[in-house]
Enzyme design. Structure first.
Site, PDB file in Angstrom:
ATOM      1  N   ASP A 141      20.037  14.844 -50.402  1.00 50.50           N
ATOM      2  CA  ASP A 141      20.557  14.647 -49.056  1.00 50.50           C
ATOM      3  C   ASP A 141      20.537  16.010 -48.367  1.00 50.50           C
ATOM      4  O   ASP A 141      21.224  16.943 -48.805  1.00 50.50           O
ATOM      5  CB  ASP A 141      21.974  14.065 -49.111  1.00 50.50           C
ATOM      6  CG  ASP A 141      22.468  13.656 -47.736  1.00 50.50           C
ATOM      7  OD1 ASP A 141      22.086  14.319 -46.750  1.00 50.50           O
ATOM      8  OD2 ASP A 141      23.249  12.691 -47.647  1.00 50.50           O
ATOM      9  N   TYR A 195      21.343  14.816 -35.935  1.00 49.80           N
ATOM     10  CA  TYR A 195      22.335  15.158 -34.898  1.00 49.80           C
ATOM     11  C   TYR A 195      23.139  16.402 -35.248  1.00 49.80           C
ATOM     12  O   TYR A 195      23.923  16.869 -34.442  1.00 49.80           O
ATOM     13  CB  TYR A 195      23.288  13.982 -34.624  1.00 49.80           C
ATOM     14  CG  TYR A 195      23.954  13.412 -35.854  1.00 49.80           C
ATOM     15  CD1 TYR A 195      25.070  14.021 -36.416  1.00 49.80           C
ATOM     16  CD2 TYR A 195      23.469  12.251 -36.455  1.00 49.80           C
ATOM     17  CE1 TYR A 195      25.674  13.501 -37.543  1.00 49.80           C
ATOM     18  CE2 TYR A 195      24.066  11.725 -37.583  1.00 49.80           C
ATOM     19  CZ  TYR A 195      25.168  12.354 -38.123  1.00 49.80           C
ATOM     20  OH  TYR A 195      25.752  11.834 -39.247  1.00 49.80           O
ATOM     21  N   LYS A 196      22.957  16.941 -36.474  1.00 50.26           N
ATOM     22  CA  LYS A 196      23.689  18.153 -36.848  1.00 50.26           C
ATOM     23  C   LYS A 196      22.866  19.366 -36.394  1.00 50.26           C
ATOM     24  O   LYS A 196      22.760  19.613 -35.205  1.00 50.26           O
ATOM     25  CB  LYS A 196      23.982  18.128 -38.348  1.00 50.26           C
ATOM     26  CG  LYS A 196      25.005  17.042 -38.700  1.00 50.26           C
ATOM     27  CD  LYS A 196      25.248  16.863 -40.189  1.00 50.26           C
ATOM     28  CE  LYS A 196      26.310  15.782 -40.414  1.00 50.26           C
ATOM     29  NZ  LYS A 196      26.280  15.228 -41.769  1.00 50.26           N
ATOM     30  N   PHE A 232      29.414  14.278 -49.885  1.00 50.08           N
ATOM     31  CA  PHE A 232      30.015  13.659 -48.699  1.00 50.08           C
ATOM     32  C   PHE A 232      30.399  12.217 -49.049  1.00 50.08           C
ATOM     33  O   PHE A 232      29.587  11.488 -49.619  1.00 50.08           O
ATOM     34  CB  PHE A 232      28.999  13.682 -47.559  1.00 50.08           C
ATOM     35  CG  PHE A 232      29.564  13.289 -46.229  1.00 50.08           C
ATOM     36  CD1 PHE A 232      30.313  14.190 -45.482  1.00 50.08           C
ATOM     37  CD2 PHE A 232      29.355  12.022 -45.727  1.00 50.08           C
ATOM     38  CE1 PHE A 232      30.833  13.826 -44.241  1.00 50.08           C
ATOM     39  CE2 PHE A 232      29.881  11.647 -44.488  1.00 50.08           C
ATOM     40  CZ  PHE A 232      30.619  12.557 -43.747  1.00 50.08           C
ATOM     41  N   ARG A 287      36.256  25.240 -40.930  1.00 50.91           N
ATOM     42  CA  ARG A 287      34.811  25.306 -41.117  1.00 50.91           C
ATOM     43  C   ARG A 287      34.149  25.835 -39.844  1.00 50.91           C
ATOM     44  O   ARG A 287      34.465  25.388 -38.737  1.00 50.91           O
ATOM     45  CB  ARG A 287      34.346  23.872 -41.402  1.00 50.91           C
ATOM     46  CG  ARG A 287      32.992  23.748 -41.988  1.00 50.91           C
ATOM     47  CD  ARG A 287      32.786  22.339 -42.481  1.00 50.91           C
ATOM     48  NE  ARG A 287      32.774  21.371 -41.384  1.00 50.91           N
ATOM     49  CZ  ARG A 287      32.099  20.216 -41.426  1.00 50.91           C
ATOM     50  NH1 ARG A 287      31.426  19.887 -42.498  1.00 50.91           N
ATOM     51  NH2 ARG A 287      32.137  19.383 -40.400  1.00 50.91           N
TER      52      ARG A 287
END
Ligand SMILES: *Cc1c(COP(=O)(O)O)cnc(C)c1O
Length: 395
Positions: free
Chosen positions: A182, A207-208, A111, A354
């Site tokens: 990560d 938050y995911k 990312f 996605r």
């Protein structure tokens, strides 16, 4: 198949939400939990809430509840800040643990924020460090003796491709490097055993897949025998050994406490606690079985009914995280058309559509209904309209 927990979420009527990999939905209990923190804690107790309501201890106490989901030992996880900040903390600590080495190794699928944080840290240190990025499948061969730290995201944010944590951690250690994982797309998505991997650092966000809401705090876990040797680069007062001594000189706090920086986001932690009440009822092995069943069903339905899409994720479910990605040249417009029809996924440049497959609140009927809409959008070229072809700021 999904888990019988959908009723614990407030999902808008008629919406099929396939974007829990970016921002999880609202648990039904969250508003009441936040209201309680607002009125019965902040409103009623004001400053004394730091003691009487346990606010000061929340980052480690609630951190342990997150730690359980990634296989971290109790007392090794703390909440705070955002994931980008936690990447900075882990990486700066890793580099000081290997003062004679100058290479940070990552992969081209990472990312961007993780890579940007590495670039910024290199500039700040100004000691000739080098960020080396190789293709994900080449990482193992690239772990050479000049590598100080290996910084990898376990599950690729675009394709869902998954690294082998145990194997790569072993390779990093064999070469004398520090390992940072990560887990942004792993925590709450797939089983992880951080302690067993023996990696030094894990970081991630809440938050995911964990459903703690926009702006919820990140987490960092540090191997217990390593944390005592870290001199935190972000040496804020709440990571001090005795914050309320107001000593002008910094001394790192005990254990994982030293990875704290400043005042914790109490309202966001309250939202995270409500979300974790759901996670306390989840068996990760059951979640994983449901993920595999729903993802396999989704791939089979899409490939049978939408021949213009090409699978971008690994075909082996054990090599994927909890999302499925397809390539389509007009993927952006097709996703806009889907979103307009209340099937929510997202798009990642240049051509990835996605779909987050989250068994907490999705079931087999949702998968069929989502592919019904996708098929309609593709077969009837419903995406081919000017309003879908113009890109918005957040994709
Ligand atoms: C989502 C994500 C981020 C986001 O970082 P924030 O600081 O929380 O905005 C960083 N890294 C990875 C790998 C991610 O998936």
């Amino acid at each position: 198949m999904g888990l019988p927990l959908k009723h614990l979420f407030d999902l808008p009527d008629g919406m099929i939400y396939l974007d829990g990999n970016s921002l999880g939905p609202l648990p039904s209990a969250t508003p009441t939990r936040i209201e309680k923190t607002l009125r019965s804690e902040w409103g009623a107790h004001l400053i004394t809430g730091w003691n009487v309501d346990g606010w000061m201890a929340a980052p480690t106490k609630v951190g342990d509840r997150v730690g359980r989901l990634i296989g971290a030992e109790p007392g090794t996880t703390v909440l705070g800040d955002t994931l980008s900040i936690k990447v900075h903390q882990a990486l700066s600590a890793a580099l000081t643990l290997r003062p004679d080495r100058r290479v940070i190794l990552s992969d081209t699928g990472n990312f961007p924020s993780d890579l940007y944080m590495a670039q910024g840290l290199i500039q700040t240190l100004n000691r000739g460090h080098d960020l080396r990025t190789v293709a994900p499948e080449r990482v193992e061969d690239a772990i050479t003796p000049e590598v100080a730290a290996v910084l990898l995201t376990h599950v690729d944010y675009r394709t869902g491709r998954r690294h082998d944590i145990a194997r790569l951690t072993q390779a990093a250690h064999a070469a004398g490097a520090v390992m940072i994982w990560d887990l942004a797309h792993s925590a709450g998505a797939i089983p992880v055993d951080f302690a067993a991997s023996h990696a030094e650092f894990a970081v991630g966000c809440t938050y995911k897949y964990l459903n703690a809401g926009p702006g919820a705090p990140a987490f960092i876990s540090v191997r217990p025998d390593v944390v005592g040797r870290i001199d935190p680069a972000l040496s804020g007062w709440l990571g001090h050994e005795a914050p309320f001594a107001f000593d002008p000189d910094y001394r790192p706090g005990f254990g994982i406490e030293r990875m704290r920086v400043g005042t914790p986001p109490i309202l966001q932690i309250a939202a995270l606690e409500a979300a974790l009440d759901i996670w306390d009822r989840v068996d990760m092995a059951e979640l994983d079985a449901a993920r595999v069943a729903l993802s396999e069903q989704f791939i089979a339905e899409v490939e049978a009914r939408c021949p213009d899409l090409t699978l971008a994720s690994p075909r082996d479910p054990a090599a994927r995280g909890s999302q499925v990605a397809f390539r389509f040249a007009e993927g952006y417009a097709a996703m806009q058309a889907l979103i307009d029809r209340r099937v929510i996924g997202d798009f990642r440049a240049p051509d990835i559509m996605r779909f987050g497959i989250t068994p907490l609140y999705l079931d087999a009927d949702d998968i069929v209904a989502a592919v019904d809409v996708l098929e309609d959008v593709l077969v009837n070229r419903l995406w081919d309209r000017p309003e879908y072809l113009t890109r918005k700021a957040v994709t």
